[in-house]
Design a protein around this motif. Structure first.
Motif: not given
Length: 100
Positions: A85-86, A95-100
């Motif tokens: 994740v980014r 804090i946000v995690a975005v799938a790469v």
């Protein structure tokens, strides 16, 4: 906005959140490091919140950052454990995690 962690300049221990003194060596000298990505360790979904009917689900995950510290992040959608994740910090300090 980027996620910053702190690294002890004496022993190299990297921590989040920041501390006054290093728990490993006792130093109070820190440097900031920007973390841009990590790996989802575990994830969950919150489907019901007290007092809110028909609220959309909230996806949460513990993420091991590439620098080492573990953070709790909000996901945009469900992702499998082990996913890359980014990491971003939004204006509300979430804090946000975005799938790469």
């Amino acid at each position: 906005m980027n996620l910053d962690v702190t690294q002890c300049t004496q022993c190299g221990l990297t921590l989040f959140p920041a501390r006054y003194f290093c728990p490993s060596c006792g130093s109070n000298a820190w440097t900031r490091c920007t973390v841009e990505s990590g790996t989802v360790m575990e994830s969950t979904v919150v489907r019901h919140r007290a007092g809110e009917r028909d609220s959309p689900p909230i996806y949460l995950a513990t993420v091991r950052t590439d620098a080492g510290p573990v953070v709790v992040a909000r996901l945009n959608a469900a992702v499998p454990d082990g996913s890359a994740v980014r990491l971003e910090v939004h204006d509300d300090q979430c804090i946000v995690a975005v799938a790469v």
